[in-house]
Design a protein around this motif. Structure first.
Motif, PDB file in Angstrom:
ATOM      1  N   UNK A  67       0.956  -1.285  -0.048  1.00  0.00           N
ATOM      2  CA  UNK A  67      -0.019   0.031  -0.071  1.00  0.00           C
ATOM      3  C   UNK A  67       1.106   1.123  -0.045  1.00  0.00           C
ATOM      4  N   UNK A  68       0.670   2.219  -0.886  1.00  0.00           N
ATOM      5  CA  UNK A  68       1.331   3.445  -0.957  1.00  0.00           C
ATOM      6  C   UNK A  68       0.170   4.394  -0.591  1.00  0.00           C
ATOM      7  N   UNK A  69       0.404   5.174   0.362  1.00  0.00           N
ATOM      8  CA  UNK A  69      -0.624   5.898   0.881  1.00  0.00           C
ATOM      9  C   UNK A  69      -0.301   7.417   1.350  1.00  0.00           C
ATOM     10  N   UNK A  70      -1.048   8.337   1.145  1.00  0.00           N
ATOM     11  CA  UNK A  70      -1.126   9.592   1.953  1.00  0.00           C
ATOM     12  C   UNK A  70      -2.262   9.952   2.514  1.00  0.00           C
ATOM     13  N   UNK A  71      -2.264  10.555   3.520  1.00  0.00           N
ATOM     14  CA  UNK A  71      -3.436  11.175   4.261  1.00  0.00           C
ATOM     15  C   UNK A  71      -3.055  12.230   5.321  1.00  0.00           C
TER      16      UNK A  71
END
Ligand SMILES: [Zn+2]
Length: 281
Positions: free
Chosen positions: A192-196
């Motif tokens: 999972x490659x994520x930003x938040x």
């Protein structure tokens, strides 16, 4: 290492230590940015855009800024439409799946410049939006936009080499279910490659709103709405994540989870605390 400055950090303690150890370099970065933007409403910075494959002018202005300083994370925009955080995400995606032949990818977005960019390089990519037009899960509407609910995905277990989710999970009240579903649809060792929105000073996730027993929204803090490409009324921010999100990811089925803090002059990844969250199945 793609960035001149890139650190994997796994906890608040590690973050505090990283700040102390790298204090002179971090201060030099802030001084550089302040000198660059001081008194300028709009300007360009030269940097390498990984999508365009060349050095390009990256536009900075005061949009989404605090009125004085630019919002570095959302600006530094190339003519191809990709901004600082999205160009960096593409860069890290290359590190994660660069050695995989025709990686199977899923992005929790479909009507964005990033998806168009990803689709042009990875034909084996599926994108979706959270539609509210009555379209069934796993089905595309008349405009070809697929509907998925990130807490109940229609994909088979072990479908993807990587899932990409940028600035979506803060809008999902049951984000734990979302992490479980993302872990489920990833292949073993997939990422999972994520930003938040992530506040590195917080040990615990800050819940701004939640869903009450009767199904209605309960606000614990003044409501904050973010732009939504398929709904003009915007999208409520339910939480700002803290370091416990990495534990939640592991509870949801990831074998490992970390943040990566990065900064690069060459690639125009400027601004304090630019980071991505990476989980491995
Ligand atoms: Zn570009």
């Amino acid at each position: 290492m793609i960035c001149s400055f890139s650190h994997q950090i796994r906890s608040l303690e590690e973050y505090v230590s990283y700040r102390a150890t790298n204090k002179p370099e971090l201060e030099a970065q802030r001084a550089y940015e302040n000198a660059l933007s001081a008194g300028r409403g709009e300007f360009n910075v030269s940097g390498f855009c990984v999508a365009c494959g060349k050095v390009v002018p990256l536009k900075v202005d005061l949009q989404w800024g605090d009125g004085v300083r630019p919002n570095w994370r959302e600006r530094l925009q190339c003519a191809c439409g990709l901004n600082n955080r999205i160009r960096a995400a593409l860069d890290f995606l290359g590190e994660l799946v660069g050695k995989t032949q025709n990686p199977a990818l899923y992005a929790t977005e479909q009507v964005t410049p990033l998806f168009a960019q990803l689709h042009s390089r990875h034909l084996a990519i599926t994108g979706s939006e959270y539609l509210r037009d009555g379209t069934q899960r796993g089905v595309a509407n008349a405009n070809g936009i697929r509907h998925e609910d990130i807490t109940d995905l229609t994909f088979a277990t072990g479908s993807f080499d990587a899932v990409l989710s940028f600035d979506v999970l803060e809008h999902v009240p049951d984000y734990r279910a979302a992490f479980r579903e993302i872990a489920r649809v990833l292949k073993p060792r997939g990422h999972l490659l994520s930003s938040f929105p992530f506040d590195a000073s917080l040990a615990k996730t800050l819940v701004r709103a939640s869903i009450g027993a009767d199904g209605s929204v309960v606000h614990h803090l003044p409501p904050e709405y973010h732009g939504d490409p398929v709904d003009n009324s915007g999208c409520l921010c339910f939480q700002v994540f803290g370091w416990d999100v990495l534990d939640e990811m592991q509870r949801a089925g990831f074998s490992e989870a970390h943040t990566v803090f990065y900064w690069s002059l060459d690639r125009g990844y400027l601004g304090p605390n630019q980071l991505l969250i990476i989980g491995q199945r």
